[in-house]
Motif scaffolding. Sequence first.
Motif, PDB file in Angstrom:
ATOM      1  N   THR A   1      48.720  -6.325  26.841  1.00  0.00           N
ATOM      2  CA  THR A   1      49.047  -5.339  27.877  1.00  0.00           C
ATOM      3  C   THR A   1      48.782  -5.907  29.271  1.00  0.00           C
ATOM      4  N   ALA A   2      47.656  -6.580  29.425  1.00  0.00           N
ATOM      5  CA  ALA A   2      47.319  -7.158  30.730  1.00  0.00           C
ATOM      6  C   ALA A   2      48.335  -8.232  31.119  1.00  0.00           C
ATOM      7  N   ALA A   3      48.738  -9.063  30.174  1.00  0.00           N
ATOM      8  CA  ALA A   3      49.715 -10.113  30.473  1.00  0.00           C
ATOM      9  C   ALA A   3      51.056  -9.506  30.861  1.00  0.00           C
ATOM     10  N   ARG A   4      51.473  -8.480  30.153  1.00  0.00           N
ATOM     11  CA  ARG A   4      52.753  -7.825  30.451  1.00  0.00           C
ATOM     12  C   ARG A   4      52.721  -7.179  31.837  1.00  0.00           C
ATOM     13  N   ASN A   5      51.594  -6.544  32.190  1.00  0.00           N
ATOM     14  CA  ASN A   5      51.473  -5.904  33.500  1.00  0.00           C
ATOM     15  C   ASN A   5      51.336  -6.921  34.631  1.00  0.00           C
ATOM     16  N   PHE A   6      50.784  -8.091  34.327  1.00  0.00           N
ATOM     17  CA  PHE A   6      50.537  -9.104  35.350  1.00  0.00           C
ATOM     18  C   PHE A   6      51.787  -9.930  35.663  1.00  0.00           C
ATOM     19  N   PHE A   7      52.725 -10.011  34.745  1.00  0.00           N
ATOM     20  CA  PHE A   7      53.872 -10.910  34.892  1.00  0.00           C
ATOM     21  C   PHE A   7      54.663 -10.711  36.188  1.00  0.00           C
ATOM     22  N   PRO A   8      55.031  -9.477  36.588  1.00  0.00           N
ATOM     23  CA  PRO A   8      55.760  -9.325  37.857  1.00  0.00           C
ATOM     24  C   PRO A   8      54.948  -9.795  39.066  1.00  0.00           C
ATOM     25  N   ARG A   9      53.661  -9.526  39.042  1.00  0.00           N
ATOM     26  CA  ARG A   9      52.787  -9.957  40.140  1.00  0.00           C
ATOM     27  C   ARG A   9      52.722 -11.484  40.204  1.00  0.00           C
TER      28      ARG A   9
ATOM     29  N   ARG B   1      33.525  -6.820  27.293  1.00  0.00           N
ATOM     30  CA  ARG B   1      34.047  -7.005  28.653  1.00  0.00           C
ATOM     31  C   ARG B   1      33.457  -8.243  29.319  1.00  0.00           C
ATOM     32  N   LYS B   2      32.179  -8.492  29.084  1.00  0.00           N
ATOM     33  CA  LYS B   2      31.536  -9.661  29.682  1.00  0.00           C
ATOM     34  C   LYS B   2      32.022 -10.969  29.071  1.00  0.00           C
ATOM     35  N   SER B   3      32.604 -10.891  27.876  1.00  0.00           N
ATOM     36  CA  SER B   3      33.036 -12.107  27.193  1.00  0.00           C
ATOM     37  C   SER B   3      34.403 -12.591  27.661  1.00  0.00           C
ATOM     38  N   ILE B   4      35.080 -11.842  28.490  1.00  0.00           N
ATOM     39  CA  ILE B   4      36.409 -12.237  28.965  1.00  0.00           C
ATOM     40  C   ILE B   4      36.242 -13.282  30.060  1.00  0.00           C
ATOM     41  N   LYS B   5      36.819 -14.454  29.837  1.00  0.00           N
ATOM     42  CA  LYS B   5      36.671 -15.588  30.746  1.00  0.00           C
ATOM     43  C   LYS B   5      38.025 -16.186  31.101  1.00  0.00           C
ATOM     44  N   ARG B   6      38.034 -16.968  32.180  1.00  0.00           N
ATOM     45  CA  ARG B   6      39.201 -17.726  32.580  1.00  0.00           C
ATOM     46  C   ARG B   6      38.945 -19.190  32.242  1.00  0.00           C
ATOM     47  N   GLY B   7      39.922 -19.840  31.634  1.00  0.00           N
ATOM     48  CA  GLY B   7      39.779 -21.241  31.281  1.00  0.00           C
ATOM     49  C   GLY B   7      40.157 -22.151  32.439  1.00  0.00           C
ATOM     50  N   LYS B   8      40.230 -23.433  32.144  1.00  0.00           N
ATOM     51  CA  LYS B   8      40.619 -24.433  33.134  1.00  0.00           C
ATOM     52  C   LYS B   8      42.127 -24.671  33.048  1.00  0.00           C
TER      53      LYS B   8
ATOM     54  N   VAL C   1      39.165   0.636  26.630  1.00  0.00           N
ATOM     55  CA  VAL C   1      38.872   0.682  25.199  1.00  0.00           C
ATOM     56  C   VAL C   1      37.875   1.793  24.905  1.00  0.00           C
ATOM     57  N   GLY C   2      36.887   1.969  25.753  1.00  0.00           N
ATOM     58  CA  GLY C   2      35.972   3.082  25.615  1.00  0.00           C
ATOM     59  C   GLY C   2      34.600   2.726  25.108  1.00  0.00           C
ATOM     60  N   LYS C   3      34.372   1.523  24.619  1.00  0.00           N
ATOM     61  CA  LYS C   3      33.041   1.139  24.155  1.00  0.00           C
ATOM     62  C   LYS C   3      32.178   0.836  25.374  1.00  0.00           C
ATOM     63  N   LYS C   4      30.933   1.240  25.335  1.00  0.00           N
ATOM     64  CA  LYS C   4      30.061   1.098  26.496  1.00  0.00           C
ATOM     65  C   LYS C   4      29.053  -0.037  26.381  1.00  0.00           C
ATOM     66  N   THR C   5      29.169  -0.885  25.365  1.00  0.00           N
ATOM     67  CA  THR C   5      28.172  -1.930  25.196  1.00  0.00           C
ATOM     68  C   THR C   5      28.293  -3.011  26.261  1.00  0.00           C
ATOM     69  N   GLY C   6      29.494  -3.332  26.675  1.00  0.00           N
ATOM     70  CA  GLY C   6      29.678  -4.322  27.717  1.00  0.00           C
ATOM     71  C   GLY C   6      29.786  -5.749  27.232  1.00  0.00           C
ATOM     72  N   LYS C   7      29.437  -6.013  25.989  1.00  0.00           N
ATOM     73  CA  LYS C   7      29.505  -7.385  25.471  1.00  0.00           C
ATOM     74  C   LYS C   7      30.944  -7.883  25.429  1.00  0.00           C
TER      75      LYS C   7
ATOM     76  N   ARG D   1      39.876  -4.912  33.404  1.00  0.00           N
ATOM     77  CA  ARG D   1      40.181  -3.519  33.724  1.00  0.00           C
ATOM     78  C   ARG D   1      40.812  -2.827  32.512  1.00  0.00           C
ATOM     79  N   GLU D   2      41.701  -3.545  31.822  1.00  0.00           N
ATOM     80  CA  GLU D   2      42.301  -3.001  30.597  1.00  0.00           C
ATOM     81  C   GLU D   2      41.238  -2.817  29.509  1.00  0.00           C
ATOM     82  N   ALA D   3      40.286  -3.742  29.439  1.00  0.00           N
ATOM     83  CA  ALA D   3      39.239  -3.670  28.417  1.00  0.00           C
ATOM     84  C   ALA D   3      38.333  -2.457  28.640  1.00  0.00           C
ATOM     85  N   ARG D   4      38.186  -2.021  29.871  1.00  0.00           N
ATOM     86  CA  ARG D   4      37.374  -0.839  30.154  1.00  0.00           C
ATOM     87  C   ARG D   4      37.990   0.414  29.529  1.00  0.00           C
TER      88      ARG D   4
END
Length: 137
Positions: free
Chosen positions: A113-121, A59-66, A51-57, A46-49
């Motif tokens: 920014t995402a990590a800072r916003n996610f911490f209270p949650r 945003r699609k590259s953001i993954k969750r690890g193990k 940024v304003g670039k519309k290519t999507g590459k 959501r934070e990456a959106r």
Amino acid sequence: MASTGFDTSELARLARQMGQAGEDLRRQVKPFLRKEGTKLKSLTAREARKVGKKTGKYRKSIKRGKPYVYGGTNAIRVYSYAPHAHLIEEGHRMVTHDGREVGFVRGHHVFETAARNFFPRFQADLEDFLDEAVRDL
């Protein structure tokens, strides 16, 4: 001669229950981390959106690890495998084809920014997770 003693069977039963509760908690940590990592991933996207670039590459590259153990604690990471992710995150120099520097693009610090916003949650979710684990004891 009468002897007095203590009946420790109840104490032994409580110790067994606490040991079992610890094992149950260890089994529940990885699914909890996966769920929290997924929440952080969606917040990062959501934070990456923004940024304003519309290519999507990017945003699609953001993954969750193990889930893994790092420094004795359990951890999970959210990352981007895009080769230009560090340029968007940290900023970069604008250079022409002949090597002349013409400016600087400031970083968007999406992950920070995402990590800072996610911490209270995350703290609230962790408290709920631990409360439920203690309640099940």
